[in-house]
Design a protein around this motif. Structure first.
Motif, PDB file in Angstrom:
ATOM      1  N   HIS A 183       0.248   9.345   9.055  1.00 47.92           N
ATOM      2  CA  HIS A 183      -0.660   8.263   9.424  1.00 47.92           C
ATOM      3  C   HIS A 183      -0.769   7.289   8.260  1.00 47.92           C
ATOM      4  O   HIS A 183      -1.149   7.683   7.150  1.00 47.92           O
ATOM      5  N   ALA A 184      -0.413   6.050   8.510  1.00 48.63           N
ATOM      6  CA  ALA A 184      -0.540   4.987   7.511  1.00 48.63           C
ATOM      7  C   ALA A 184      -1.517   3.955   8.055  1.00 48.63           C
ATOM      8  O   ALA A 184      -1.379   3.498   9.193  1.00 48.63           O
ATOM      9  N   HIS A 185      -2.489   3.593   7.225  1.00 50.72           N
ATOM     10  CA  HIS A 185      -3.541   2.675   7.685  1.00 50.72           C
ATOM     11  C   HIS A 185      -3.756   1.554   6.686  1.00 50.72           C
ATOM     12  O   HIS A 185      -3.918   1.794   5.483  1.00 50.72           O
ATOM     13  N   ASP A 186      -3.706   0.323   7.208  1.00 48.29           N
ATOM     14  CA  ASP A 186      -4.059  -0.874   6.444  1.00 48.29           C
ATOM     15  C   ASP A 186      -3.235  -0.985   5.155  1.00 48.29           C
ATOM     16  O   ASP A 186      -3.773  -1.239   4.072  1.00 48.29           O
TER      17      ASP A 186
ATOM     18  N   GLY B 108      -1.376  -5.210   5.931  1.00 45.19           N
ATOM     19  CA  GLY B 108      -2.229  -4.420   6.819  1.00 45.19           C
ATOM     20  C   GLY B 108      -1.446  -3.680   7.878  1.00 45.19           C
ATOM     21  O   GLY B 108      -1.855  -3.632   9.044  1.00 45.19           O
TER      22      GLY B 108
ATOM     23  N   ASP C  53      -0.061  -0.613  10.046  1.00 46.22           N
ATOM     24  CA  ASP C  53      -0.582   0.667  10.525  1.00 46.22           C
ATOM     25  C   ASP C  53       0.511   1.395  11.302  1.00 46.22           C
ATOM     26  O   ASP C  53       1.235   0.774  12.099  1.00 46.22           O
TER      27      ASP C  53
ATOM     28  N   THR D  83       1.103   5.468  13.173  1.00 46.99           N
ATOM     29  CA  THR D  83       0.770   6.873  13.410  1.00 46.99           C
ATOM     30  C   THR D  83       1.948   7.535  14.114  1.00 46.99           C
ATOM     31  O   THR D  83       2.436   7.024  15.126  1.00 46.99           O
TER      32      THR D  83
ATOM     33  N   GLY E 299      -4.754   0.508   1.068  1.00 48.74           N
ATOM     34  CA  GLY E 299      -4.421   1.275   2.250  1.00 48.74           C
ATOM     35  C   GLY E 299      -4.274   2.757   1.944  1.00 48.74           C
ATOM     36  O   GLY E 299      -4.497   3.205   0.816  1.00 48.74           O
TER      37      GLY E 299
ATOM     38  N   ARG F 243       3.000  -6.897   9.306  1.00 51.18           N
ATOM     39  CA  ARG F 243       2.263  -5.986  10.181  1.00 51.18           C
ATOM     40  C   ARG F 243       3.207  -5.353  11.204  1.00 51.18           C
ATOM     41  O   ARG F 243       4.229  -5.930  11.556  1.00 51.18           O
TER      42      ARG F 243
END
Length: 219
Positions: free
Chosen positions: A14-17, A30, A32, A34, A67, A204
């Motif tokens: 999971h990578a976020h922001d 940013g 994201d 999953t 992030g 993104r």
């Protein structure tokens, strides 16, 4: 009757922001992503879009500016440029990487060499191998410890058609065993192979399509 329950997919990556800039040049703004166990994901983007930067961040070899990346399980990373020693043989690479992962034997390595069809080069120095054969070894050492998550950067580069088909047989086996595979590429020839295609543009990730209706995806 009780309502039937659908198993909840298990995220293994999971990578976020995710933000990353080089100097004043922002590359990721940013992003994201999953990825679930048993899922095959393609991250697609033009050259210079930041695909390799994203993969290095997911692999933990490049720090983020902002992030978070959360990994569950073991990781295999196959960069676009093979990290191999030109003076060592294929067999020596298998032994050294097996020792690094504290593997008791080379059974998995030799199985991968056979599956990818380059057994005859076992005693050949890497410097004498073709680009395609080096890429086979690059993939082999990334898979040697049977990781839960495999990150691949343009993995079919230099492969002939037979090796290309063998590669997908190998990927299908990994998915069937619950392994997650993320492929970075600028071209996707067979979109229906993937559970998720995510376009990387303007820093993104945008999900494009899920080809397997029974598979959960997230990005």
């Amino acid at each position: 009757m009780e309502p039937s329950s659908t198993p909840v997919p298990t995220p293994v990556l999971h990578a976020h922001d995710i933000h990353k800039s080089y100097g004043k040049h922002p590359v990721l703004r940013g992003a994201d992503l999953t990825v679930d166990a048993g899922q095959l994901v393609a991250v697609v983007g033009e050259n210079g879009a930041g695909k390799s930067t994203l993969l290095k961040i997911l692999a933990g070899t490049l720090p983020v500016d902002r992030g978070e990346v959360v990994l569950s399980g073991t990781l295999g990373y196959c960069p676009q440029d093979p990290v191999l020693n030109s003076s060592l043989t294929v067999e020596q690479h298998l032994r050294y990487f097996a020792a690094a992962h504290r593997l008791p034997h080379l059974d998995r390595g030799r199985e991968l060499v056979r599956l990818l069809g380059y057994e005859r080069y076992g005693e050949s120095p890497v410097g004498e191998l073709s680009g395609g054969t080096r890429q086979k070894l690059n993939l082999t050492v990334a898979l040697l410890h049977d990781p839960d998550v495999l990150l691949l950067d343009e993995p079919y580069q230099g492969f002939d058609w037979e090796t290309y088909l063998r590669f997908w047989d190998l990927v299908d086996d990994l998915r069937n065993r619950g392994k997650a595979v993320v492929i970075i590429t600028h071209l996707v020839f067979e979109q229906d192979r993937f559970d998720l295609l995510a376009d990387l543009a303007d820093g993104r990730l945008t999900p494009r399509t899920a080809s397997r209706e029974d598979t959960h995806v997230g990005a």
